[in-house]
Write an enzyme that holds these catalytic residues in place. Structure first.
Site, PDB file in Angstrom:
ATOM      1  N   THR A  46       0.886  -1.306   0.124  1.00 50.40           N
ATOM      2  CA  THR A  46      -0.190  -0.121   0.077  1.00 50.40           C
ATOM      3  C   THR A  46       0.837   1.499   0.273  1.00 50.40           C
ATOM      4  OG1 THR A  46      -1.895  -0.671   1.119  1.00 50.40           O
ATOM      5  CG2 THR A  46      -1.625   1.456   1.363  1.00 50.40           C
ATOM      6  N   TYR A  60      -8.400   0.045  -2.886  1.00 51.68           N
ATOM      7  CA  TYR A  60      -7.328   0.840  -3.941  1.00 51.68           C
ATOM      8  C   TYR A  60      -6.018   0.083  -4.907  1.00 51.68           C
ATOM      9  CZ  TYR A  60      -4.612  -0.169   0.674  1.00 51.68           C
ATOM     10  OH  TYR A  60      -4.103  -1.015   1.370  1.00 51.68           O
ATOM     11  N   THR A 126       1.535  -4.349   4.589  1.00 50.73           N
ATOM     12  CA  THR A 126       1.147  -4.624   5.697  1.00 50.73           C
ATOM     13  C   THR A 126       0.772  -5.854   5.655  1.00 50.73           C
ATOM     14  OG1 THR A 126      -0.925  -3.920   5.133  1.00 50.73           O
ATOM     15  CG2 THR A 126       0.764  -2.316   6.172  1.00 50.73           C
ATOM     16  N   ASP A 127      -0.062  -6.650   4.473  1.00 49.84           N
ATOM     17  CA  ASP A 127      -0.283  -8.394   5.425  1.00 49.84           C
ATOM     18  C   ASP A 127       0.543  -8.854   5.975  1.00 49.84           C
ATOM     19  OD1 ASP A 127      -2.901  -8.027   2.838  1.00 49.84           O
ATOM     20  OD2 ASP A 127      -3.308  -6.945   4.562  1.00 49.84           O
ATOM     21  N   LYS A 199      -0.490  -7.595  12.887  1.00 49.43           N
ATOM     22  CA  LYS A 199      -1.168  -6.899  12.012  1.00 49.43           C
ATOM     23  C   LYS A 199      -2.181  -7.476  13.377  1.00 49.43           C
ATOM     24  CE  LYS A 199      -3.267  -4.735   8.070  1.00 49.43           C
ATOM     25  NZ  LYS A 199      -2.796  -5.160   6.776  1.00 49.43           N
ATOM     26  N   GLU A 321      -1.644 -29.441  26.555  1.00 55.08           N
ATOM     27  CA  GLU A 321      -2.752 -30.000  25.967  1.00 55.08           C
ATOM     28  C   GLU A 321      -2.693 -31.219  25.123  1.00 55.08           C
ATOM     29  OE1 GLU A 321      -5.620 -27.369  27.977  1.00 55.08           O
ATOM     30  OE2 GLU A 321      -5.676 -29.148  26.430  1.00 55.08           O
TER      31      GLU A 321
HETATM   32  N1  DAS Z   1      -3.104  -5.505  -0.085  1.00 53.34           N
HETATM   33  C1  DAS Z   1      -1.404  -5.176   1.282  1.00 53.34           C
HETATM   34  C2  DAS Z   1      -0.328  -5.741   1.353  1.00 53.34           C
HETATM   35  O1  DAS Z   1       0.353  -5.174   0.311  1.00 53.34           O
HETATM   36  C3  DAS Z   1      -2.446  -3.456   1.222  1.00 53.34           C
HETATM   37  C4  DAS Z   1      -0.476  -3.159   2.177  1.00 53.34           C
HETATM   38  O2  DAS Z   1      -1.554  -2.902   3.260  1.00 53.34           O
HETATM   39  O3  DAS Z   1      -0.015  -2.575   1.801  1.00 53.34           O
HETATM   40  O4  DAS Z   1      -0.042  -6.395   2.296  1.00 53.34           O
END
Ligand code: DAS
Length: 364
Positions: A46, A60, A126-127, A199, A321
């Site tokens: 992103t 986006y 970020t994923d 995250k 467990e």
């Molecule tokens: N799709 C997500 C990624 O590329 C967008 C982001 O949050 O960076 O991880």
């Protein structure tokens, strides 16, 4: 004191001095007042995304803006460090894979050997930023700072968070305070360590947390403030080496839930997996009679089994467990399933002995 013991103590002292010497060489201090040389390696996400309008913050397109434009968009970087950019690849990070990780880790290690590179920033989606951060935490062979940065809003949005995150990450990557701290993740003025960051919100800018184990510190007023550091081994102290690796062992994750069956376990074993991480309910619990027998059979076929938990906080206790000693299972300690998978993959490049792998889970 016998000569032998004196000699052993002398050898230990020499080794300690040499390792200090090497680590000092690895992080040769810059001349005071000179800007750090920071490489910005771009991979997509992103932070490099663009939306149809300035108010588009979901829906986006990620990974459309190149590294040169990312750097141009933040002229303040020139006062933060001597920066150079390199586009290693350009993907939305949900498409991250082992091949990209190996390429990135090899490039980072190559650059950090250079005396004219003081630190590295990696721009990333970020994923899967938490997974890439942990993979590099286990494979980077240097004490120099490696800082991974992303954004939750595309570069075209009002109040895009990418520019300030990139600026903070560059400051941090050039700071002596970040040396030897392991791979760091910086967004939203917060400094997280690679091992524990995750995250926690699908869309908000304050999404990255280290839950109960906490941030390492903050970015404020153009500088880092550290308040803690990881107690686990990382980077220069890692035993893993990807230099000559072109492939990583196949390891997958099976998610635990009510009414679970053994189909996924059997499918991964049939596909030839070398390891399986079970993201159990609670303290890494295994559904009986549906799932535990499938994992026991898999272990008997040589697949290494790691019991992790879907819960997100706390220690998965050995022999809690499940009878891990008897079944020759490994527990993930506090690593979430996606990070347990990464450590298990790297562990399997060195051994398939479950007891040795358990040592690694208590070390990193
Ligand atoms: N799709 C997500 C990624 O590329 C967008 C982001 O949050 O960076 O991880």
């Amino acid at each position: 004191m016998t000569h032998d013991r004196t000699f052993r103590r002398w050898i230990c002292a020499v080794c300690a001095a040499l390792s200090l010497g090497f680590s000092a060489l690895d992080t040769a201090a810059r001349e005071p007042g000179k800007l750090a040389n920071v490489m910005i390696l771009a991979t997509g996400g992103t932070i490099a995304g663009s939306g149809a309008t300035s108010t588009t913050t979901v829906g986006y397109t990620a990974a459309t803006v190149g590294v040169a434009r990312l750097i141009e968009a933040v002229p303040e970087l020139k006062a933060a460090a001597n920066v150079k950019g390199e586009q290693v690849f350009q993907i939305a990070s949900e498409n991250m894979n082992n091949d990209y990780w190996l390429k990135l880790a090899k490039r980072v290690n190559e650059l950090l050997k250079q005396d004219d590179v003081d630190g590295i920033v990696i721009t990333h989606g970020t994923d899967t930023i938490e997974e890439t951060a942990y993979f590099l935490n286990l494979t980077v062979k240097s004490r120099k700072p490696v800082v991974i940065v992303g954004a939750m809003r595309p570069s075209t949005a009002i109040s895009a968070d990418g520019p300030i995150n990139l600026y903070n990450a560059t400051i941090l990557a050039g700071s002596d305070a970040a040396v030897g701290k392991g791979v760091l993740v910086v967004l939203n003025d917060q400094i997280n360590g690679a091992r524990d960051v995750t995250k926690t919100n699908t869309a908000n800018t304050d999404t990255f947390r280290s839950w109960e184990l906490g941030f390492l510190g903050y970015m404020q007023n153009n500088q880092p403030y550290f308040y803690r550091q990881s107690t686990r081994k990382h980077t220069a102290d890692t035993e893993f080496d990807v230099t000559n690796l072109d492939k990583l062992p196949d390891v997958d994750i099976v998610y635990g839930y009510a009414n679970m069956n053994r189909i996924a376990v059997d499918a991964f074993v049939a596909a030839g997996d070398k390891g399986l991480v079970h993201a159990g309910v609670g303290d890494g619990s295994l559904a009986r009679p549906a799932v535990e027998p499938a994992l026991v059979e898999a272990r008997k076929k040589g697949v290494v089994i790691v019991r992790s938990s879907r819960v997100g906080n706390g220690i998965v206790a050995r022999n809690g467990e499940a009878k891990d000693d008897e079944l020759d299972f490994v527990v993930s300690d506090t690593l979430n399933p996606q990070k347990a998978r990464i450590l298990l993959m790297l562990a399997l490049t060195k051994t398939s002995d479950a007891k040795e792998i358990q040592r690694m889970f208590y070390t990193y």
